[in-house]
Design a protein around this motif. Sequence first.
Motif, PDB file in Angstrom:
ATOM      1  N   ARG A  85      -7.640  -6.301  -1.037  1.00 32.72           N
ATOM      2  CA  ARG A  85      -6.224  -6.623  -0.827  1.00 32.72           C
ATOM      3  C   ARG A  85      -5.872  -7.979  -1.402  1.00 32.72           C
ATOM      4  N   ARG A  95      -3.523   3.927 -14.686  1.00 32.08           N
ATOM      5  CA  ARG A  95      -3.748   4.550 -13.366  1.00 32.08           C
ATOM      6  C   ARG A  95      -2.513   4.536 -12.469  1.00 32.08           C
ATOM      7  N   LEU A  96      -1.419   5.018 -13.022  1.00 31.22           N
ATOM      8  CA  LEU A  96      -0.208   5.157 -12.209  1.00 31.22           C
ATOM      9  C   LEU A  96      -0.159   6.570 -11.634  1.00 31.22           C
ATOM     10  N   LEU A  97       0.612   6.731 -10.564  1.00 32.22           N
ATOM     11  CA  LEU A  97       0.848   8.071 -10.020  1.00 32.22           C
ATOM     12  C   LEU A  97       2.050   8.646 -10.753  1.00 32.22           C
ATOM     13  N   GLU A  98       1.808   9.733 -11.480  1.00 32.23           N
ATOM     14  CA  GLU A  98       2.825  10.274 -12.396  1.00 32.23           C
ATOM     15  C   GLU A  98       4.002  10.904 -11.659  1.00 32.23           C
ATOM     16  N   ARG A 100       5.744   9.769  -9.205  1.00 34.82           N
ATOM     17  CA  ARG A 100       6.707   8.898  -8.530  1.00 34.82           C
ATOM     18  C   ARG A 100       7.134   7.739  -9.428  1.00 34.82           C
ATOM     19  N   PHE A 108       3.605   1.766  -3.095  1.00 41.23           N
ATOM     20  CA  PHE A 108       2.421   2.473  -2.590  1.00 41.23           C
ATOM     21  C   PHE A 108       1.311   1.505  -2.160  1.00 41.23           C
ATOM     22  N   ALA A 109       1.098   0.474  -3.003  1.00 36.59           N
ATOM     23  CA  ALA A 109       0.024  -0.486  -2.702  1.00 36.59           C
ATOM     24  C   ALA A 109       0.284  -1.212  -1.386  1.00 36.59           C
ATOM     25  N   GLU A 111       2.341   0.105   1.134  1.00 34.73           N
ATOM     26  CA  GLU A 111       2.361   1.109   2.210  1.00 34.73           C
ATOM     27  C   GLU A 111       0.953   1.403   2.718  1.00 34.73           C
ATOM     28  N   VAL A 112       0.031   1.585   1.792  1.00 31.76           N
ATOM     29  CA  VAL A 112      -1.314   2.030   2.205  1.00 31.76           C
ATOM     30  C   VAL A 112      -2.184   0.888   2.728  1.00 31.76           C
ATOM     31  N   THR A 113      -1.670  -0.327   2.654  1.00 27.65           N
ATOM     32  CA  THR A 113      -2.432  -1.424   3.240  1.00 27.65           C
ATOM     33  C   THR A 113      -1.722  -1.946   4.485  1.00 27.65           C
ATOM     34  N   ARG A 156       1.953  -3.728  -9.587  1.00 26.52           N
ATOM     35  CA  ARG A 156       1.237  -3.199  -8.419  1.00 26.52           C
ATOM     36  C   ARG A 156       0.062  -4.103  -8.049  1.00 26.52           C
TER      37      ARG A 156
END
Lengths: 235, 282
Positions: A85, A95-98, A100, A108-109, A111-113, A156
């Motif tokens: 973190r 390495r993006l999420l296609e 969104r 996202f980074a 939210e998930v932390t 990100r």
Amino acid sequence: MSSGPTIIKFTSVSKSWARGSGGLQKVSFAAAKGEFVFLTGPSGAGKSTILKLCYMDELPSAGEVRVSGVSSLSTKRTEISRLRRTLGIVFQDFRLLEDRTAWANVAFALEVTGTHHKAIPPRVQKVLERVGLGPKMQAMPSELSGGEQQRVAIARALVNDPFVLLADEPTGNLDDRASRAVFQLLKDINTSGTAVMMATHDLDLVRNSGFRSLELNKGALVYDSSDAPLPEKEH
Amino acid sequence: MSLALREVWTAFRRAPGLGVLSVFTVAFSLFAFGLFGLVAYNTRLALERLEERVEIRAYVTEGTETDAVAAAVGDIRAFPEVSNVTYVSPDDALKKARIEMAEFKDVFEPEFLPASLEVRLKPGNRDPDQVKAVARRLNGYPFVDDVRYGEEWVQKFYSVRRAATAAGIILGIAFAFAAMIIIGSTIRTSVLARSREIGIMRLVGATDGFIRAPFLIDGLLKGLIGGMMAVTLMWVTRAALTATVFAFQFFPTPVLLLGILVGAVIGLLGSALSVGRQLKRV
Ligand SMILES: Nc1ncnc2c1ncn2[C@@H]1O[C@H](COP(=O)(O)OP(=O)(O)O)[C@@H](O)[C@H]1O
Ligand SMILES: [Mg+2]
């Protein structure tokens, strides 16, 4: 020059895998807070392996890696999560999420932390503006150029305010102009106090920058520009 | 948490067939268990009612001294299984018979009915083995002619109950395993579908627990829904049986809640056993 406290320290680090040759042999170096360090060397030299050891995706077979007080000798899974973190990591392939938007990829980074949802929008907005993507925050990755996609990935990586940005050939998939622009962005990020460790093939970029470089060959550290007087390397 | 629920929903939309199959298997597991459980439960209720009436009757040889019988009654009362012993004289037997079978009252003559001892057992000592043991001891008294007890029907009810319980347990466990395997393979599919997100989560420092949570919640929800479905199926089945066979007693509420809880545990276990292994692959 390297004067601040040490943030990354490799002590006689070797890495080998059960299958195949390669890996690292007794690599030692240290990087200071706020420093810009290049990792150079031919393909297969061990650049990516060094970066993976820094974010503890790999652990050394011998020796010790220390990153921001976390030692590879005594790491627990939760400690590794906490360490990551405080790092920013970018790759050649973005390495993006296609599925969104640029905005959602950066959010996202957070939210998930476990960042509070109210704290997320202002931070995402700020970091996207910082990498020059303010007008394209709602674009999908497929609607962005390679350079722009890498900026999303950098945003990100920066959104958690890392002390170091680890970049594995971040310009490897970009044309010349986009490469220069992304490199300029990394220099700006470094100027504002974040250390950067960047693996690259682009020797011109390294020579002209005047930053420290570590050269690897077949898993061994063969040259550290901070050990030798700089002018010698220039001809 | 809301993020995890969103992930669960996305995973379901990605493979709705597999999701529905998981829920149904959990439901069938509990339904199989519940159906035989219901039979076992009702048999037990019937047994309890019958057991209250379990009595052993020891017929006394004609001409036995009343003193000898009285001494034996004291003895028998002291048996640990025995709650009560009553001496029924031929006169009493006749009176009783006349009341119980009024239409035949003229047929009975005193000499037809021998004296007997009516022995009742304590609750908890009324299963066939103990009844038989007490009967055998009564038979040991020299003045006892014959011992009768409801051996056959007690035995029958017990074997129905045992068979129903065993069938329920075996089928229920078989379906529970099937449910866990199906839920596990659903997890495998959704881990693979989300491998990119999982990779990025790890990179930015999401904890293992956080990465696992959506998969565990997924299994838990499927188990819960399956459990509720099983309860509904049970209720419908009981209504149908009651309408056609005889009045089946439904499970008490705590048992139903326990059933739903077991469903949730099956779902959670199915995903927990699979998720660690699957996450190592991506
Ligand atoms: N997981 C692995 N298993 C086996 N060998 C590996 C693994 N990762 C890297 N290597 C080997 O280690 C060497 C260094 O790889 P890498 O660090 O990716 O080089 P670079 O990034 O400089 O191109 C290569 O020979 C590679 O084949
Ligand atoms: Mg590499």
